[in-house]
Design an enzyme around this catalytic site. Structure first.
Site, PDB file in Angstrom:
ATOM      1  N   ASP A 213       0.211  -1.434   0.022  1.00  0.00           N
ATOM      2  CA  ASP A 213       0.311   0.216  -0.112  1.00  0.00           C
ATOM      3  C   ASP A 213       1.140   0.724   0.265  1.00  0.00           C
ATOM      4  OD1 ASP A 213      -1.968  -1.693   0.144  1.00  0.00           O
ATOM      5  OD2 ASP A 213      -2.383  -1.818   2.327  1.00  0.00           O
ATOM      6  N   LYS A 214       0.265   2.379  -0.081  1.00  0.00           N
ATOM      7  CA  LYS A 214       1.117   3.475  -0.347  1.00  0.00           C
ATOM      8  C   LYS A 214       1.968   4.134   1.404  1.00  0.00           C
ATOM      9  CE  LYS A 214       0.638   8.322  -1.683  1.00  0.00           C
ATOM     10  NZ  LYS A 214      -0.716   9.429  -2.399  1.00  0.00           N
TER      11      LYS A 214
END
Length: 254
Positions: A101-102
């Site tokens: 995930d970012k």
């Protein structure tokens, strides 16, 4: 392989740029000056193009300590991706093995080996991925660890495969090391939320992928090439197909 593709794959420019340059200025292949960008090369010879030496590598592997705020993608028009962090001369066919995930940090593999990457991500090969998970409020409990070991239902239709939770590996009961063999969208965040008690992931970092652990010398955003031994160990865990008899993360036979 065509000469223009050879150079384009290695990041020397676009194929149209390379074709134009070779027709005008040529490229040295071995001891021969070539002006035909479509010439077929025998193997992977050293090529001198625009004053630089280019040596084709069929397969490359990197380990990166992915920082928060960067996308695990090959390209994006608006946001920085992990490939944007590779400063050295890089080939155009690189991609991250799976996604973080970012806002997730930690070990990310980058390669151009599509078949190996697919196997490493396939649940049937049982390649462990371990994450340091921190929750902002309630501590993790042994009951939570038992729920993960059984395979927790975290969506209306999705149940995670059995996962191992080691609570308070560094003394803080709000932290746990979680080992999974899947990689579905926001999976660990959803698994932790499914435990109830208002638990949400406040910090997430991947610390290992199969036999590889995150290199402690790599600061967030830094990377290095995998060693030959690391590549051998990584590929060994997905060679020969899935095992007929597999052990789950707690050592029980299926």
């Amino acid at each position: 392989m065509r000469l223009d593709k050879y150079l384009a794959d290695m990041g020397a420019g676009t194929r149209s740029e390379i074709r134009k340059s070779i027709r005008k200025n040529g490229a040295m292949v071995g001891e021969q000056m070539i002006f035909d960008p479509g010439v077929l090369l025998d193997g992977f010879p050293e090529v001198i193009y625009q004053g630089e030496t280019w040596q084709y590598e069929p397969v490359v592997w990197y380990m990166m300590n992915k920082p928060s705020g960067v996308l695990s993608a090959s390209e994006d028009r608006k946001q920085r991706t992990v490939l944007d962090l590779i400063a050295e001369r890089k080939r155009t066919d690189l991609f991250p093995v799976g996604r973080l995930d970012k806002d997730t940090e930690g070990l990310l593999l980058i390669t151009n080996d599509g078949e190996a990457a697919h196997r490493l991500l396939a649940p049937k090969f049982h390649v462990d991925k371990t994450y340091l998970v921190r929750t902002g409020v309630n501590a993790f409990t042994e009951e939570n660890a038992a729920s993960f070991a059984e395979g927790i239902r975290y969506d209306k239709t999705l149940t995670a495969l059995p996962a191992k939770m080691r609570i308070a590996p560094f003394g803080d009961p709000r932290e746990a090391l979680v080992t999974i063999r899947e990689g579905k969208f926001h999976q660990i965040k959803k698994m932790v939320a499914a435990l109830g008690g208002g638990r949400e992931v406040s910090y997430l970092r991947r610390v290992s992928f199969g036999p590889l652990s995150l290199d402690s010398t790599l600061a967030p955003g830094e990377y290095r090439r995998l060693t030959g031994k690391e590549i051998e160990a990584l590929l060994a865990c997905v060679q020969g197909g899935a095992k007929d008899k597999r052990e789950d993360l707690n050592g029980r036979r299926n």
